[in-house]
Design an enzyme around this catalytic site. Sequence first.
Site, short mmCIF file in Angstrom:
data_model
loop_
_atom_site.label_atom_id
_atom_site.label_comp_id
_atom_site.label_asym_id
_atom_site.label_seq_id
_atom_site.Cartn_x
_atom_site.Cartn_y
_atom_site.Cartn_z
CD GLU A 16 8.78 -4.69 5.19
OE1 GLU A 16 9.06 -5.40 6.15
OE2 GLU A 16 9.15 -3.49 5.10
CD GLU A 27 10.27 -1.74 11.35
OE1 GLU A 27 11.25 -1.68 12.11
OE2 GLU A 27 10.02 -2.74 10.66
C1 XIL Z 1 14.92 -7.30 6.75
C2 XIL Z 1 15.64 -8.00 5.60
O1 XIL Z 1 14.72 -8.87 4.98
C3 XIL Z 1 16.84 -8.77 6.12
O2 XIL Z 1 17.60 -9.29 5.03
C4 XIL Z 1 17.72 -7.85 6.96
O3 XIL Z 1 18.78 -8.62 7.53
C5 XIL Z 1 16.92 -7.19 8.06
O4 XIL Z 1 15.82 -6.50 7.50
N1 XIL Z 1 10.89 -4.69 8.44
C6 XIL Z 1 11.43 -3.99 7.39
C7 XIL Z 1 12.40 -4.66 6.50
O5 XIL Z 1 11.02 -2.85 7.14
O6 XIL Z 1 13.35 -3.78 5.98
C8 XIL Z 1 13.10 -5.80 7.18
O7 XIL Z 1 13.90 -6.47 6.23
C9 XIL Z 1 12.08 -6.73 7.81
C10 XIL Z 1 11.26 -6.02 8.84
#
Ligand code: XIL
Length: 372
Positions: free
Chosen positions: A259, A154
């Site tokens: 994700e 990111e």
């Molecule tokens: C999220 C997790 O799922 C949560 O448990 C945590 O509180 C916050 O982060 N982008 C990413 C992930 O790269 O690491 C994030 O994961 C979601 C958005």
Amino acid sequence: MKNYAYVMAILLLIVNCKDINEIKPVNSLKSTLKDNFYIGTAMNESQIEEENPVVTALISKEFNSITAENIMKSMFIHPAKASFDFKLTDKFVALGEKNNMFIHGHTLIWHSQLAPWFTEIKDSTELANAIEHHIKTIVGRYKGKINSWDVVNEALNEDGTLRKTVFLDVLGEDYLPMAFKFAFEADANTELYYNDYNMTHEEKRNGAIRMIKRIQEKGIKVDGIGMQGHWGLEKPSIEDIEKSILDYASLGVKVAITELDINVLPSPWDLVGADVNQNFESSKKMNPYPENLPDSIQTKFAKRYQDIFKLFLKHQDKIGRVTFWGVNDGQSWLNDWPIKGRTNYPLLFDRELKPKAAYDSIIALKLKQRSN
Ligand code: XIL
């Protein structure tokens, strides 16, 4: 004679069972998609600790790749400048190895869930050294074991410019090639990824392409781009996802869908002029399905997953891995983000760990392929 009939009946049963097994073409996501791409899930702490044996069994049955949802982020793995915490990460990696899985590391350099000590460094040499130590210690520890890494997560704004972070502030954009170089030096064989959300949006996509090209022009290896699949029922369009996969692949890198989850709840950003604030939390409008998902939405959800996977299968030569952001609806971060305490339904398994219609809709794609 009676014995003969009995033996025959049993034999027939065995033969039939064998046939049934042979005909039954699939019994998991990973076996269904084994010739296409790795299929993965994110694991939370409880799953890594193997607290629930049913979940543990489900993960190894369905998935052949794992990502740690949180424990490899710098605030957990490197909480103080002089100390690392590898207790859970060692367990996570051992679990992946035991199950013969493709293990993905998430994530080395990210402004969020960042170890606070990073933000105190104002000197460029000191920060470069800290990044080197961070990356080389972690990647080095799991050399030959972790198959790919999100080296940077990111780094981009929505308009494709570089996000203002402690890394950009102190080092300028050099921190990007630097991170990839350190990771390569720690393990030349692990695959190195850039990972981000909204990677289907045109401006951001163009920014990502510019950024990756600049790293590549320095002779530094980038193996892949991770498109976080935090998507909705309607958006992004299949056309935009496809265009993005093609554009990224044309950089000569692999694409991973990381994700993946499909949010079925209204987004606070769709409310014109609305702030993300506490007022939404108790609002029925923003949490419309506290008990269960209506059939009409469940059907739409299954169709959406089917359309998406149809596209992934079409471009399987470019896609190395598709990873869901969790196993079941109950564990999803989308129950608490961007509004706390809602009931969301973004994954393939429900709160009772039962596969949903969306699961069948993905499997059905492959059955269709086979019968064609
Ligand atoms: C999220 C997790 O799922 C949560 O448990 C945590 O509180 C916050 O982060 N982008 C990413 C992930 O790269 O690491 C994030 O994961 C979601 C958005």
